[in-house]
Structures are given as structure tokens and as C-alpha cells.
Enzyme design. Structure first.
Site, short mmCIF file in Angstrom:
data_model
loop_
_atom_site.label_atom_id
_atom_site.label_comp_id
_atom_site.label_asym_id
_atom_site.label_seq_id
_atom_site.Cartn_x
_atom_site.Cartn_y
_atom_site.Cartn_z
N SER A 1 0.73 -1.40 0.06
CA SER A 1 0.04 -0.01 0.06
C SER A 1 0.71 1.21 -0.06
CB SER A 1 -1.08 0.12 1.29
OG SER A 1 -1.96 -0.91 1.07
N GLU B 1 -10.13 6.42 17.09
CA GLU B 1 -9.64 5.02 17.68
C GLU B 1 -8.18 4.95 18.04
OE1 GLU B 1 -9.78 2.12 19.00
OE2 GLU B 1 -12.03 1.73 18.51
N HIS C 1 -1.11 -9.78 -0.63
CA HIS C 1 -1.75 -8.96 -1.75
C HIS C 1 -1.47 -9.87 -3.19
CE1 HIS C 1 -0.93 -5.11 0.36
NE2 HIS C 1 -1.64 -5.59 0.93
ZN ZN Z 1 -2.47 -4.88 2.64
#
Ligand code: ZN
Length: 510
Positions: A121, A273, A442
Site C-alpha cells: 500500500s 480510535e 496481496h
Molecule cells: Zn495490505
């Protein structure tokens, strides 16, 4: 050549004798009959008229050649095409559409990064937010910077600039909404430059033997990059509030989010959070709706804020928990989070004008998630429906190529477990995986891009992932396509961030 032809003929004869062994959907199944969804589906007229309606829509479609005043960019982290197809069944059947399935234009993006076949990511965030592909685990910096290279981290010549900054320079309002930590890789792509995605706080920087006084961690960059300060060890939330003045609001629960006085608020920092936000199903099961907003609620608040800016806005919204769920082989949660994501897109589309607001939906990368077998139409997607013709045991329609669900695939003797014994009502059931890994990985194939609004047709076709922000910039007239960058001092621009940072809390405690 002759031999080749003979071989081919041989194959044809064999298959005509034994039938199609590759698509044997006549093996045993726990559910032999399909649920009849619609009697009309048995007719020619139904399918032809359905196809013709779509064709009419395509023929009559007019290009919208406006420039966009606003762009809302939705990122479903790890939302592979398989995830999208499987999630449709949650809406009541294979034929249903997720909200963005109805967007008029689609394309495909290639997600590999400069030094890796299968992306993470961090490098993908650099591609889809700054227009540049780079190395695995690095963010907002070119591929000349190697991972964890302290000197490269602070070399501004290697930094890449995000479309968030481009929008700010043309005096547009900007916002980031995510269900993960705001310092996590995808949102960090909007504002950070780092040779290590894990440097979310200065402990991690020091841990990798870099000087935390010189090397700004991601949380510091979130608060200070805009003003270029280096304020190690300070209370970042207090610093943010004092830098923004009286019209800045720091909130930490959904009651506060719903009570925002939009007229008198120009900046919001919402941290709900201490880590990633909870899965929607956990929020519902534990009745935590007053503390944690849904992605739709955050989307609505963000648009209400940003719509105040008459120059328009750029808003980045991430459904980050799809990816988290897949990593744990939580197939049910991955699909539920996809449903939450598509609901937020519906909220955004209905709140905005298609003539002035471009909405783009995509994923950063795929997952090794499969939707398989030959289950009859309308089968319960989360269950084991088909039976293997090798070991005579049922198998689940959804499974993974790797991950912790390996434990649910094989027993200690290496025999496959019988999924008929699984508790499918448990939404945290880990779906079977073939290769044992502590976290599922992934996948490397392309992801889909969906677009609606001004010049959305430019997203058609097949391109490298880093093309996406350049297309958005062209349509929004920012960055390389800016006519006038009047707001180079970005500190004056509203920035709205909704989610949470454990790192900030850590700093408060120091
Ligand atoms: Zn991931």
C-alpha cells in the site's frame, strides 16, 4: 508441423469421448438446484431487452467535457475484482450492482511497483496520489531512495508531490478520510515522504538506527509538513489546534462528529480510535455507534465541510478495512467492509453534482482471494457448497491462496478438514488457505477503476496506476495542469482528517 496437427486431432477425439473434464459441474454438490431468482430469466426476451437497454444507454451517452470543480477519490484498500464480484451477492444476488458498478466509465490499472511484482500500500499510494511509481514500502519519494535509507529520507530532491498538495496550491480545500490509522501507508501517501512506511512514530525511526531529530516520522509530517516545522516530542494534537486557531475542532467520537457546527468550523481533526478503526460488524455487534462513525458518516461530514470552499476541493476517502480483513482471511468481513465502502460512495454521489464533481473509485492492489467451484445460482456465498471429486469433502466457495486460514484447510496429518463442520455464522471465521502464512498477501493482477462526472471518460482503458492522479489533476486543473497556483502557502488551507492515530496518543503520553 504434421506432428503438431496429429496431436491436436488426438486431443479433440479424446475430449469428445470423455466430455469436458475441466468444467465438470455435474460433480456432487450440497445444493443441487439453483434458487430461481426471476422466472423471466428463462426467456430470450428478458436477456435481449436487458442487453438492449444497456446498449441504448451506451449509444446515448454524452461526454461531459467540463473541468471538475471538485474531485472525490475513493480507494478500497485491497478491493480486488473478485472482492467486488463476491460482495454483490450481499445485496441479494449475483445480478445486483454495487453503487459504483453503475458508474459510466471503467478502466484497469497495473499495480506493480518499481522493485516489486506484487505491490504494497506504500508504493501504490505514491503511484495513485503523486503520479510516480517507486519502491516497495516507501512513500512520497522516488525509486532512487532505497528502503530505510536515512539520508534519502531527508533529501527533498527525491520527494514526490501529492495531488492533495497540488489542490492546496490552487486554493482548494482538501480532506482525508480513512478507517485505518491516519499514519498508515495509504493516507500517508497524501502528505508524507518516507523511506519506510513503518516509521509512523519516532520510536520506529530510532529503532531502524536513523536519527529521529533529523528524520521526521509520518505523524510529525501529517501535522507539520505544511508548515515545515520540526517539533519532535511535542503534543501534536495541541500543536495542530494552536496552529489552526479558533475555527479548528479536534473530535474523538461520533456524537461530536454529528454535532459539528459547520458554519463556525474550518478545520477538523477527528481521531476515533487508538489504532485502525473497528470493523463495521464489531461496531454493530458491540453497539459502539456513538463512539465510532461509519465510513458513510465520515464521508458526509467531510463533504459538508469541504463544500464551504468556493474554489472547490479534493477529498481522499479510503475504505481501509477491506485489506485488513483479507490479511486475516476474514472473507465475511472483507465483503462487509466492501459494502460499507460502496454505501459511502452512494452518500458522496448523492450529495454532489455530477456536472462539477468527479468521483473516482479504485483499489491499490488485489488480494489472493478466490470465488470458485460451480455453485448453483443464489448459493450462500459464505458456505461450503460443492464437493471435491478427489477427497469427497465439501469446499468453500470463497478461499485464499495463502494466509492464516491454512489452519482451517488441513489437519496436523495433512488431510483436508471438512468445512461442513465450520461455524459459518461466525463473521470472523478464517477461510481456508493453501499456503501457511501468518498474514495473507496481496495479489499482483490489475485492479479496476470506476469514474463518473466531468471528463470521467478519460479513465477508460488500461494504464499504469501512476496515471490516475495525472488524469484527476488534468480534470481538476491542478498540479502539472494548474493555471494559477495562488496558494503556495498551504498553511491557510482547510485540511480535514477523520480517523485515528495511535502515534499521536503515544506522543501525548511521553
Ligand atoms: Zn495490505
Amino acid at each position: 508441423m504434421a506432428k503438431f496437427s496429429l496431436f491436436f486431432t488426438f486431443i479433440v477425439i479424446i475430449s469428445s469421448v470423455f466430455g469436458d473434464e475441466y468444467h465438470n459441474h455435474k460433480t456432487k454438490s450440497l445444493r443441487k438446484t439453483s434458487k430461481a431468482f426471476n422466472e423471466a430469466e428463462k426467456t430470450t426476451e428478458y436477456w435481449v431487452s436487458q442487453g438492449q437497454d444497456k446498449l441504448k444507454e451506451l449509444v446515448n451517452r454524452k461526454y461531459n467535457n467540463n473541468n471538475a470543480k471538485n474531485v472525490i477519490f475513493f480507494l478500497g484498500d485491497g478491493m480486488s475484482i473478485t472482492t467486488i464480484s463476491a460482495a454483490r451477492t450481499l445485496l441479494g444476488g449475483e445480478e445486483k450492482n454495487l453503487y459504483f458498478d453503475n458508474f459510466p466509465y471503467t478502466g484497469y490499472s497495473k499495480t506493480y511497483c518499481v522493485d516489486a511484482q506484487v505491490a504494497d500500500s506504500a508504493c501504490t499510494a505514491t503511484a495513485y496520489l503523486t503520479g510516480v511509481k517507486n519502491n516497495y514500502e516507501t512513500i512520497g519519494i522516488t525509486a532512487k531512495a532505497k528502503v530505510q535509507d536515512c539520508d534519502a529520507h531527508v533529501n527533498k530532491e527525491l520527494w514526490t508531490e501529492s495531488i492533495v498538495r497540488w489542490a492546496q496550491k490552487t486554493c482548494k480545500a482538501t480532506g482525508i478520510v480513512t478507517t485505518t490509522r491516519i499514519t498508515h501507508a495509504s493516507p500517508a501517501g497524501a502528505y508524507a515522504h518516507t523511506v519506510e512506511r513503518d516509521w509512523e512514530n519516532d520510536f520506529e525511526v530510532s529503532n531502524n538506527k536513523c536519527d529521529a531529530d533529523k528524520v521526521d516520522d509520518i505523524a510529525e509530517q501529517l501535522i507539520y509538513n505544511i508548515e515545515g516545522k520540526n517539533l519532535n516530542g511535542k503534543d501534536l494534537i495541541e500543536e495542530w489546534k494552536s496552529a489552526r486557531g479558533s475555527k479548528a475542532s479536534y473530535i474523538w467520537n461520533n456524537i461530536q462528529l454529528k454535532a459539528i457546527d459547520y458554519e463556525n468550523t474550518d478545520y477538523i481533526l477527528g481521531l476515533f480510535e487508538h489504532d485502525h478503526m473497528k470493523y463495521n460488524k464489531d461496531v454493530v455487534a458491540n453497539n459502539l455507534g456513538n463512539s465510532e462513525p461509519t465510513l458513510s458518516e465520515m464521508t458526509e461530514a467531510a463533504i459538508k465541510m469541504l463544500q464551504k470552499e468556493e474554489n472547490g476541493y479534493f477529498l481522499f476517502i479510503e475504505g481501509g478495512m477491506i485489506d485488513q480483513a483479507h490479511h486475516y482471511n476474514y472473507a465475511q468481513l472483507a465483503l462487509d467492509e466492501t459494502d460499507q465502502f460502496q454505501k459511502a460512495i452512494e452518500v458522496a454521489h448523492k450529495m454532489t453534482n455530477n456536472d462539477e464533481t468527479l468521483i473516482v473509485v479504485t483499489a491499490d492492489h488485489s488480494h489472493v482471494f478466490t470465488y470458485n467451484g460451480y455453485p448453483p445460482r443464489g448459493s450462500p456465498i459464505f458456505e461450503a457448497v460443492e464437493i471435491s471429486d478427489v477427497d469427497d469433502l465439501p469446499y468453500t466457495t470463497l478461499s485464499y491462496a495463502n494466509g492464516p486460514g491454512y489452519e482451517f484447510m488441513f489437519d496436523t496429518n495433512g488431510n483436508r478438514k471438512n468445512p461442513a463442520t465450520f461455524d459459518f455464522k461466525n463473521y470472523k471465521l478464517q477461510y481456508p488457505a493453501t499456503v501457511p502464512l501468518s498474514k495473507e498477501t496481496h495479489g499482483g493482477e490489475d485492479v479496476a477503476v470506476y469514474a463518473t462526472g466531468p471528463m470521467a471518460h478519460l479513465f477508460n482503458g488500461h494504464y499504469e496506476q501512476n496515471t490516475i492522479p495525472l488524469i484527476m489533476a488534468y480534470i481538476l486543473k491542478v498540479g502539472p495542469y494548474a493555471v494559477d497556483e495562488k496558494c503556495t502557502s498551504c498553511a491557510t488551507m482547510p485540511i480535514l482528517i477523520l480517523t485515528l492515530v495511535m502515534i499521536l496518543i503515544v506522543k501525548l503520553l511521553k
